[in-house]
Design an enzyme around this catalytic site. Structure first.
Site: not given
Length: 313
Positions: A11, A251-253
């Site tokens: 995504s 995660s992308k964080r």
């Protein structure tokens, strides 16, 4: 099974991170080890989060590591388009086919109502939809539609669906008890992941899906959808997640683990060697190219349990 057709379907909602890359590398290694076809599909269903700049950066990061693809984003092919945002009419046709068979219904529940404490919960704490809106009368639906746009759910039977996963082994789930009727189209009109991923993998003749273990329990409901749509399901390989020392999934964080930081810290061969070591393909982290790793790839060496990322690696 014929020629192996695998895919990486990220995504583009931010910079790819270490966990994304781990799944993507394993999908690529499996395809290349078998001399198959690799497809890159952008799962950009959410118009608010997914951006073209992220898709372009993602493709650049894959090329940097040495992960190529035969069909898909930026290349085209006979099974396109390869961006979900360009496949809405295809999802609509599948949706209306199910609607015409009386298999879906409008759901007017708010998020708070869906997550209410009174709702049944699975062992992992996720709420199972109660089926409240399944039993509304036509008059009740018409009245609710005056003030609220509905999502649309697939009505599932009280049936167990099982399959043999290539990494995790046997897995079974009762659709009604463990999942409940699930959403195929959101209230904002965006088609849901479950419908889009099943339609896309079926239409693109994908016969092997490699993805994170967190999606294992989505597979029975997807297998049910494959059957309803008359599509041939792939073989599934759900790989372990990369987790922080406290058990949180990466995660992308966590920007220190995204590809921007990783490209400054490692060469492509160093990063591939580290991922290959975590995947059980190397005895120790050492520089190696993806092509070299594909020559020795063995699914039986991939661990089942999640992998803790800690220290300086």
């Amino acid at each position: 099974m014929g020629e192996l057709r695998g895919r990486f379907a990220p995504s583009p909602s931010g910079r790819m991170h270490l966990g994304n890359l781990f799944s993507g590398l394993l999908a690529w290694l499996s395809v290349r080890a078998a001399g198959g076809v690799m497809v890159l599909r952008m799962e950009d269903l959410d118009p608010d989060r997914c951006k073209e700049e992220y898709a372009a950066q993602l493709a650049d990061d894959l090329r940097w590591l040495g992960l190529d693809w035969d069909e898909g984003y930026g290349k085209g092919g006979s099974h396109g388009p390869y961006r979900q945002s360009e496949r809405t009419e295809l999802y609509a046709a599948a949706f209306h086919a199910l609607e015409g068979r009386g298999l879906i219904y409008p759901c007017f529940c708010t998020r708070a109502e869906r997550l209410a404490a009174s709702a049944p919960h699975r062992s992992d704490g996720q709420a199972v939809y109660s089926g409240k809106c399944r039993y509304l009368t036509p008059e009740q639906r018409e009245e609710l539609a005056q003030t609220r746009r509905p999502a649309w759910r697939l009505e599932v039977p009280d049936r167990e669906v099982d399959f043999l996963d290539g990494v995790q082994g046997f897995f079974a789930e009762n659709l009604l008890r463990d999942c409940g009727d699930f959403i195929l189209r959101r209230s904002d009109g965006v088609y849901a992941y479950q419908l889009a991923v099943v339609y896309d993998d079926g239409a693109m003749a994908i016969n092997q899906v490699v993805r994170g273990r967190d999606l294992l329990d989505s597979t029975p409901r997807q297998l049910y959808l494959y059957g309803l749509l008359g599509l041939t399901p792939p073989e599934f390989y759900h790989v372990p997640l990369l987790v922080a020392p406290d058990g949180r999934r990466l995660s992308k964080r966590e920007r220190d683990l995204d590809m921007g930081a990783l490209r400054q810290r490692f060469t492509p061969a160093e990063l591939t060697g580290l991922l290959g070591y975590w995947a059980g393909q190397l005895d120790r982290p050492e520089p190696v190219t993806p092509a070299e790793l594909a020559g020795r790839f063995d699914w039986s060496k991939v661990p089942q349990t999640d992998i803790t990322v800690e220290g300086e690696w």
